[in-house]
Design a protein around this motif. Structure first.
Motif, short mmCIF file in Angstrom:
data_model
loop_
_atom_site.label_atom_id
_atom_site.label_comp_id
_atom_site.label_asym_id
_atom_site.label_seq_id
_atom_site.Cartn_x
_atom_site.Cartn_y
_atom_site.Cartn_z
N ASP A 214 0.78 -1.13 -0.05
CA ASP A 214 -0.11 -0.01 0.04
C ASP A 214 0.68 1.02 -0.12
O ASP A 214 0.56 2.07 -0.77
CB ASP A 214 -1.02 0.13 1.04
CG ASP A 214 -2.28 -0.83 0.87
OD1 ASP A 214 -2.82 -0.92 1.94
OD2 ASP A 214 -2.33 -1.29 -0.03
N ALA A 215 1.98 1.38 0.92
CA ALA A 215 2.76 2.49 0.93
C ALA A 215 3.26 2.78 -0.44
O ALA A 215 3.57 3.87 -0.73
CB ALA A 215 3.93 2.34 2.10
N MET A 216 3.76 1.67 -1.08
CA MET A 216 4.29 1.81 -2.47
C MET A 216 3.43 2.32 -3.34
O MET A 216 3.92 3.17 -4.29
CB MET A 216 5.17 0.69 -2.98
CG MET A 216 6.59 0.54 -2.60
SD MET A 216 7.51 -0.78 -3.16
CE MET A 216 6.59 -1.76 -4.04
N SER A 217 2.12 1.94 -3.54
CA SER A 217 1.15 2.15 -4.54
C SER A 217 0.52 3.66 -4.09
O SER A 217 0.36 4.49 -5.10
CB SER A 217 0.25 1.25 -4.63
OG SER A 217 -0.12 0.51 -3.61
N TYR A 218 0.23 4.00 -3.18
CA TYR A 218 -0.27 5.23 -2.57
C TYR A 218 0.80 6.37 -2.66
O TYR A 218 2.03 6.11 -2.40
CB TYR A 218 -0.55 5.05 -0.98
CG TYR A 218 -1.22 6.13 -0.38
CD1 TYR A 218 -0.49 7.12 0.06
CD2 TYR A 218 -2.67 6.53 -0.57
CE1 TYR A 218 -1.02 8.36 0.86
CE2 TYR A 218 -3.09 7.64 0.12
CZ TYR A 218 -2.35 8.56 0.89
OH TYR A 218 -2.97 9.49 1.33
#
Lengths: 682, 286
Positions: free
Chosen positions: A460-464
């Motif tokens: 999530d942190a990478m895609s957000y």
């Protein structure tokens, strides 16, 4: 001293051990006589060998033997053969001693010392090490010695890497081998050695390897930490990035001198109510950096010179390294509408703690509008008590929800370059997620759930912020709740992790004082820890009451805070308030109904700046007006924490420490305080 | 064990002080014996007749601090011994024979801090050497590349705490490694897949406290484990239940219980490993 069974002493045991002790004492007395008189005859040296065979920990005997060796080596009639014989003797004595106790520091060091004389061969030493590895594969002395031999005899990292592989295949439960592997791989990555140039080629193989360890026995910890390191290697970019800032790029900042503004054109998230004549620019990086100054970060605006800006790191003590940096921009008091451009990293110099340069120069630009004071400041009631109670605020309407989300995210810096270049990262994560879902379908295990939670968070942190939501947060929250039940011993660890995830996804409950600053309400959420600061840099008033916070670590990033409620939490000491020392705009603080004074052990004693950690001078001991005051000395924590605060209002009732005596000490430390526990001070 | 009597004195006397019974010892006898162990170089040996070493120098200074008798020392002399042991790369040797270990970094920093002359060593280099021993699991070893071990972690975290350098520690990463030392029995081990031992109740626990992550273990279970290691007939505490007791494990068990707020014990400082009132007396007596 370890692992000996407890038994009642029998008379024959006592007699035997007493005889043994007497024999040892006699040996020792004789030894001391030789040592203190510098006698190095063959007989004397033999005696020391006997002593060391019985007690390899007798460090003075090892010292003596070194002196004896040096004595022999300096004799006029010594030749290569006699030298070899002397040194061989030493190696033999070491081996005998290690047989007695293969963890003897003295013995291992003596061997290294002998080797420094240029004796023995790499094969000989590796043979010895193989013996020890078989006896105890976790003997860290042997592993240290192995690293020493490999380095001094120039054995390649690749050869040593193969060795760790062999050891691991022999027994997956060999943390020492995994550790050594991580050291070697790390060195090969740093060196950009051939075959190790691309992490995307190496890491998938390592993941395969570690799976064998974890999946064979999920309860064995040997592979857990290595896997976490692989994950970190997959997710973390080497060079530091700017994660967030205040003001946000493209925002309109309104500076109001009093608590009223009529800027309906402005989002309340971008207003700063401050009469200090300046406002902070806050830069929040994704990892601690140093080297942020007016050369590496330039601020261009019509009303201030860049060179005058002083960038300060927000970290404890005098460290020049921090994740969050702040500078204050002075504004004129007259009507002003101006653009400010902040360029970060166009000049080299910003460096992470791992030594990587900031390599994606970025620019922020925002507009500043200064609204001059509408009312005469003397009319503002100084005694007005500000309460964060709900009735004083208007809740932000649902219809504005979209703009709320936008504003939270406006602060986040979209680092475009990363997503396209990092497909291998996404692929690696996706594969790991699949593997661990499979593991969990077979075995309901703690490491499975914890790793899956970490993988989903990382994904999530990478895609957000390109995807507008954190897709997996519900699942992650559930995994942590499961873990809190499954592994009760570590309940609080999972709870802390869960708190941060909760904060990352939390968007509701913002209320606005009529014509005043926004108060973010995060109460009654069972939060045990704060986080998600990169999204909260805009907050001026924060209500964290009725939670379970025992730490406010990281809160120093919230530079705009003027009003903070920590009422009804679990703060255990004054030193826990250290992060607040960096909040220069903080005027109203409520720490009532915590546990300050209840506990004799202070867990934030060393994260607070005090003479104990040599992070401040001993002002308490030097200022005479202070040293004559016993009450102040007995309350040194209060002195060091509160002396730099600029509070108007403080609530402290409901803490064991807050008796009348303590309150009078506080008033002495903070002469500018106007209200304490609801009572006006003169 | 005769060669480490100075350490034994520190373990025994600090345990007594935590139990409020330090006055049951003859102060003058202890001090006179300690001074007999001091050498020309300023360092102290483990017992009379033995060579000086940094290990015993710290214990000697700690015992004198307990009795509030640091004034019997020629502080410059002791400081000179210790500063002489710092190497170019910031590390410390144990004695003139050159063994390097982060334990000695902690000892040098702790000892000079107690003597209020920490600025006599190169603190920046000392810190950077310690950081070079930081591992990828967040822990620390004896030398660069050395495996993380709770004892070494205590020394490194303690040294970083005393030099205002805890911000270099990844507290979440190390905190997780440390809290996973708690095994099913409630005791703590020193590294993964090893047996629990009461002495880790100190090394692991004090490290967790210094980085404010002690709430990540189950304190009640640990208290129970330590109490189970007592020999309730003859006194003392052992490494594991039903093993032989010794003063080393007795001290660490009592110190661990103090860190866990066990009633009736004085509070102990996690970095100096001395009672809090002794530390406060050194720094805040005005």
């Amino acid at each position: 001293m370890h692992g000996r069974p407890r038994k009642a002493p029998k008379p024959e045991d006592e007699a035997a051990s007493s005889a043994k002790a007497q024999k040892l004492r006699a040996l020792q007395t004789q030894f001391f006589s030789f040592h203190h008189n510098k006698i190095y005859t063959k007989e004397a040296v033999e005696l020391s060998a006997k002593l060391l065979e019985i007690n390899p920990e007798s460090y003075t005997a090892w010292n003596y033997r070194k002196l004896a060796v040096e004595h022999y080596l300096n004799l006029p009639d010594c030749n290569p053969d006699s030298i070899k014989s002397v040194l061989d003797d030493e190696l033999r004595v070491v081996e005998n001693a290690l047989r007695q106790n293969f963890k003897s520091y003295g013995a291992w060091h003596h061997r290294k010392w002998v080797l420094s004389k240029g004796h023995s061969s790499i094969d000989n030493e590796l043979r010895l090490l193989d013996k020890f590895q078989k006896a105890d594969s976790r003997n860290f002395h042997a592993w240290n010695y192995r690293r020493f031999v490999a380095e001094s005899m120039k054995r390649s990292e690749q050869d040593e890497l193969k060795y760790t592989e062999d050891m691991i295949y022999a027994n997956f439960s060999n943390y020492s081998a995994w550790h050594n592997r991580s050291v070697l791989l790390s060195a090969l990555f740093d060196k950009k050695a051939e075959g190790f140039l691309l992490k995307e080629k190496v890491l998938p193989e390592e993941y395969e390897f570690i799976h064998q360890a974890i999946f064979t026995d999920p309860d064995d910890q040997s592979g857990w930490f290595y896997h976490l390191w692989l994950l970190d290697q997959t997710v973390t970019t080497d060079s530091p990035l700017l994660a967030s800032s205040w003001p946000g790029h493209g925002s309109d900042v309104l500076l109001v001198g009093d608590r009223c503004y009529n800027g309906s054109a402005f989002s309340p998230f971008s207003a700063l109510h401050s009469d200090s004549g300046s406002f902070p620019i806050v830069l929040y990086f994704n990892q601690p950096v140093r080297g942020v100054n007016s050369s590496t970060v330039t601020v261009e605006c019509g009303f201030n010179k860049n060179e005058d800006l002083l960038w300060k790191p927000l970290s404890a003590s005098n460290s020049q390294t921090a994740r969050v940096w702040v500078a204050h921009l002075k504004v004129p008091s007259s009507d002003l509408h101006s653009t400010v451009e902040v360029s970060v990293g166009h000049t080299k110099g910003i460096i992470s703690t791992r030594g990587f340069e900031y390599s994606h120069p970025s620019m922020l630009s925002f507009k500043v509008h200064v609204q001059p004071m509408e009312r005469d400041s003397s009319q503002v009631s100084v005694a007005e008590s500000i309460s964060l109670r709900e009735e004083n605020f208007k809740v932000y309407g649902k219809q504005s929800e979209e703009s709320i989300i936008d504003s939270f995210d406006q602060l986040i810096i979209k680092n475009g370059r990363e997503t396209t270049a990092s497909n291998w990262r996404f692929e690696a994560l996706a594969k790991e997620i699949e593997c661990f879902r499979e593991l969990l379908s077979l075995v309901d295990c703690k490491i499975g759930k914890l790793t899956l939670a970490r993988l989903l968070k990382a994904y999530d942190a990478m895609s957000y912020p390109f995807a507008n939501k954190l897709v997996h947060s519900e699942e992650v929250l559930e995994l942590y709740s499961d873990l809190m039940k499954l592994d009760r011993t570590h309940y609080q660890f999972y709870k802390d992790e869960r708190s941060i995830v909760l904060l990352q996804k939390y968007k509701d409950s913002v209320s606005s004082a009529i014509c005043g600053p926004i108060c973010l309400r995060l109460n009654n959420l069972s939060l045990s820890r704060m986080g998600a600061f990169e999204k909260l840099l805009w907050v001026e008033m924060l209500d964290l009451s009725h939670n379970e916070l025992q730490s406010i670590e990281g809160l120093e990033a919230m530079q705009l805070l003027s009003c903070l409620s920590l009422r009804n939490n679990k703060l255990r000491s004054l030193t826990a308030l250290e992060p607040l020392r960096k909040l220069k705009l903080l005027r109203i603080l409520d720490i009532s109904y915590n546990q300050i004074g209840d506990h004799s052990i202070d867990t934030t004693r060393y994260v607070c700046s005090s003479p104990l950690s040599h992070s401040v001078g001993s002002e308490l001991n030097r200022d005479e007006t202070v040293t004559s005051d016993v009450a102040l000395i007995n309350n040194w924590e209060a002195f060091y924490i509160f002396k730099d605060f600029n509070l108007n209002q403080l609530d402290i009732v409901g803490n064991t420490i807050a008796d009348e005596k303590f309150k009078s000490v506080l008033v002495k430390i903070m002469p500018k305080l106007k209200q304490l526990d609801g009572k006006l001070l003169d | 064990m005769d060669h480490l009597r100075m350490n034994g004195a520190y373990w025994g006397l600090t345990a007594l002080d935590l139990l409020g019974k330090l006055d049951s010892v003859n102060v003058d006898e202890v001090i006179s014996w300690i001074l007999k162990c001091q050498h020309e170089s300023g360092g102290f040996s483990g017992n009379i007749g033995h060579d000086p070493h940094i290990l015993y120098t710290l214990s000697a200074v700690q015992v004198l601090a307990l009795f509030n008798k640091l004034d019997v020392l020629d502080i410059d002399k002791v400081a000179t011994y210790i500063t002489g042991l710092q190497n170019e790369d910031g590390s410390f040797s144990g004695d003139m024979w050159g063994e390097v270990d982060t334990r000695f970094s902690y000892i040098a920093i702790c000892c000079l801090s107690i003597l209020c002359c920490l600025d006599k060593i190169n603190v920046e280099k000392a810190v950077s050497y310690i950081l070079s021993c930081k591992n990828l699991d967040g822990g620390f070893g004896c030398t660069p590349g050395g495996e993380s071990h709770a004892g070494q972690i205590f020394c490194c975290v303690g040294a970083l705490a005393l030099t205002g350098s805890l911000h270099y520690v990844d507290k979440d990463l190390l905190g997780w490694w440390l809290c996973e030392r708690q095994v099913k029995s409630g005791g703590l081990n020193g590294r993964p897949e090893k047996l629990p031992d009461v002495c880790y109740s100190w090394w692991v626990l004090s490290s967790l406290i210094m980085i404010d992550r002690v709430h990540w273990i189950d304190k009640e279970k640990l208290v129970k484990f330590i109490l189970d290691c007592q020999d309730v007939e003859n006194g003392g505490i052992s490494d594991r239940p039903d093993d032989a007791v010794d003063v080393y494990h007795t001290y660490f068990g009592v110190a661990g219980l103090s860190l866990l707020n066990y009633p009736g014990l004085k509070a102990i400082d996690p970095a100096y490993a001395l009672p809090v009132d002794v530390v406060n007396r050194i720094f805040f007596s005005g």
